[in-house]
Design a protein around this motif. Structure first.
Motif, PDB file in Angstrom:
ATOM      1  N   ASP A 111      63.699  54.270  51.052  1.00 21.37           N
ATOM      2  CA  ASP A 111      63.061  53.552  52.154  1.00 21.37           C
ATOM      3  C   ASP A 111      62.874  54.484  53.330  1.00 21.37           C
ATOM      4  O   ASP A 111      63.572  55.504  53.462  1.00 21.37           O
ATOM      5  N   SER A 122      60.429  48.562  58.029  1.00 26.95           N
ATOM      6  CA  SER A 122      60.260  49.557  56.981  1.00 26.95           C
ATOM      7  C   SER A 122      58.801  49.965  56.902  1.00 26.95           C
ATOM      8  O   SER A 122      57.896  49.118  56.890  1.00 26.95           O
ATOM      9  N   HIS A 123      58.576  51.268  56.825  1.00 27.75           N
ATOM     10  CA  HIS A 123      57.215  51.779  56.689  1.00 27.75           C
ATOM     11  C   HIS A 123      56.690  51.593  55.271  1.00 27.75           C
ATOM     12  O   HIS A 123      55.516  51.831  55.014  1.00 27.75           O
ATOM     13  N   LEU A 124      57.563  51.174  54.358  1.00 26.05           N
ATOM     14  CA  LEU A 124      57.144  50.917  52.980  1.00 26.05           C
ATOM     15  C   LEU A 124      56.980  49.429  52.704  1.00 26.05           C
ATOM     16  O   LEU A 124      56.711  49.038  51.563  1.00 26.05           O
ATOM     17  N   ASP A 125      57.150  48.617  53.753  1.00 28.20           N
ATOM     18  CA  ASP A 125      57.039  47.161  53.613  1.00 28.20           C
ATOM     19  C   ASP A 125      55.679  46.708  54.145  1.00 28.20           C
ATOM     20  O   ASP A 125      55.462  46.663  55.359  1.00 28.20           O
ATOM     21  N   ALA A 126      54.799  46.361  53.243  1.00 24.58           N
ATOM     22  CA  ALA A 126      53.445  45.954  53.650  1.00 24.58           C
ATOM     23  C   ALA A 126      53.451  44.673  54.461  1.00 24.58           C
ATOM     24  O   ALA A 126      52.504  44.405  55.218  1.00 24.58           O
ATOM     25  N   SER A 127      54.508  43.867  54.355  1.00 25.88           N
ATOM     26  CA  SER A 127      54.558  42.604  55.086  1.00 25.88           C
ATOM     27  C   SER A 127      55.231  42.720  56.446  1.00 25.88           C
ATOM     28  O   SER A 127      55.380  41.734  57.159  1.00 25.88           O
ATOM     29  N   CYS A 128      55.645  43.946  56.836  1.00 30.49           N
ATOM     30  CA  CYS A 128      56.308  44.128  58.126  1.00 30.49           C
ATOM     31  C   CYS A 128      55.317  43.861  59.255  1.00 30.49           C
ATOM     32  O   CYS A 128      54.206  44.401  59.269  1.00 30.49           O
TER      33      CYS A 128
END
Length: 389
Positions: A111, A122-128
């Motif tokens: 992550d 998180s920069h890997l969480d598209a829903s952030c």
């Protein structure tokens, strides 16, 4: 931490990071290495800034440290940024640099997270959300899952804890008087001059100060067996040390030969303290210093017991706080080594800088400051215990 704890989600994971570090990070890049799903401690550096090349260089250095850890095959990187997340999560350039360096080294990225002043994500969480998630989610996760290290103190930041204990001028005068008595006793017993100057007097000659204090004479006899002194001071509260014992330690730690004996002993055990003292005497007679002892001083030996290092650091911090200014560099430099041995480079640099303010040519302090500045850690720092899943 000495137990395994399962992180339920990213918020819970972030609540555990201060426990891995021992402090609440700020303005920092923290990298948590993993072996599979198990973390292998945590590493912190000042949050890198600058041009792309500077960020890539910093990222390569810290990912290179991950690669030195046995079994490490993945990492999570966290940027603790001093900016708002209102216009988007900060930390993108440095986290992207870490991701590139990890890819080059074949290290999997678990992550990439940012903790800003008013949000996290998180920069890997598209829903952030664009402005990140509320920081309260981290606090609620910590409350929901409980303290993973009950009773463990968490410092306010990475620099906290490097200040010496506060001691009054009266307390320092008492130690100064004890040191003068000790030096007078040593002049009578051995003809040894005071630290910092003066000729070596013939045995039995005094400096005209009159009779020597009996307690100081008895204390001076402890120098027949320095490792015994170095071992017994690890027991009990350093604040309760007798002024003459503090004076003995000031005297010893101001002499590189005895300071190095203490260093080896506190990183190992009393037996190797005896070995180090014997090796020092042989070295002064022209023999080679044993590599097995030298490797300890350079951080290449077996991993020391951190509790033993912490006990020694508490003692030496007390000695540095009470030592006369002219003799403070020795204890401060040893504080720097002990902090470095514990993986606390920021603290090591702070102690070393204070030693060099007093003695700009102090060798050990110069070495420790250079280690901190280039990010060099002892080899055993890459074999830490404690993890989260």
């Amino acid at each position: 931490m000495t137990t395994t704890v399962r992180a339920a989600d990213a918020a819970h994971f972030l609540s555990l990071v201060p426990h891995l570090l021992g402090f609440a990070p700020s303005r920092s890049l923290v990298v948590v290495p993993f072996a599979g799903s198990r973390s292998l401690g945590a590493m912190r550096v000042d949050l890198p800034t600058g041009a792309l090349g500077d960020l890539d260089s910093a990222a390569a250095t810290i990912v290179g440290m991950v690669c030195r850890i046995p079994d490490a095959d993945a990492l999570t990187a966290i940027a603790y940024a001093p900016e708002s997340a209102g216009d988007g999560l900060p930390g993108v350039p440095v986290l992207a640099a870490v991701s590139r360096a990890a890819d080059v080294c074949g290290v999997r990225v678990v992550d990439l997270l940012t903790v800003a002043t008013d949000g996290w994500g998180s920069h890997l969480d598209a829903s952030c959300p664009a402005g990140g998630r509320p920081l309260s989610e981290i606090e609620r996760a910590a409350a929901r899952h409980g303290d993973p290290g009950p009773g463990t103190a968490i410092d306010r930041d990475h620099a906290a804890g490097a200040d010496l204990p506060r001691r009054s001028a009266a307390e320092r005068r008492v130690v100064g008087g004890a040191l003068r008595s000790l030096e007078a006793a040593l002049a009578v017993l051995c003809g040894i001059p005071r630290v910092g100057g003066g000729r070596r007097r013939p045995r039995g000659e005094t400096d005209g100060a009159g009779s020597v204090d009996q307690a100081a004479l008895e204390a001076a006899c402890e120098l027949d067996d320095p490792p015994r002194l170095f071992e017994r001071v690890l027991e009990g509260d350093p604040a309760d040390l007798d002024p003459l014992v503090v004076a003995l330690l000031v005297w010893c730690l101001s002499r590189p030969s005895l300071r190095d004996v203490a260093l080896v002993q506190w990183a190992t055990d009393a037996g190797r303290g005896d070995d180090a003292l014997d090796a020092q005497r042989r070295w002064e007679e022209g023999e080679e210093y044993p590599e097995r002892l030298g490797r300890i001083m350079w951080g290449d030996g077996d991993r020391p017991d951190p509790d033993r290092l912490l006990a020694a650091l508490a003692v030496v911090r007390e000695v540095a706080a009470l030592a006369p200014r002219r003799l403070r560099p020795g204890p401060l430099a040893l504080c720097a080594w002990l902090a470095w041995a514990l993986g606390r480079s920021t603290h090591a640099a702070s102690y070393a800088e204070r030693a060099l303010e007093i003695d700009p040519d102090h060798g050990l302090a110069e070495i420790l400051l250079s280690f901190a500045q280039i990010g060099h850690l002892p080899d055993w720092a890459f074999h830490q215990r404690g993890h989260v899943r």
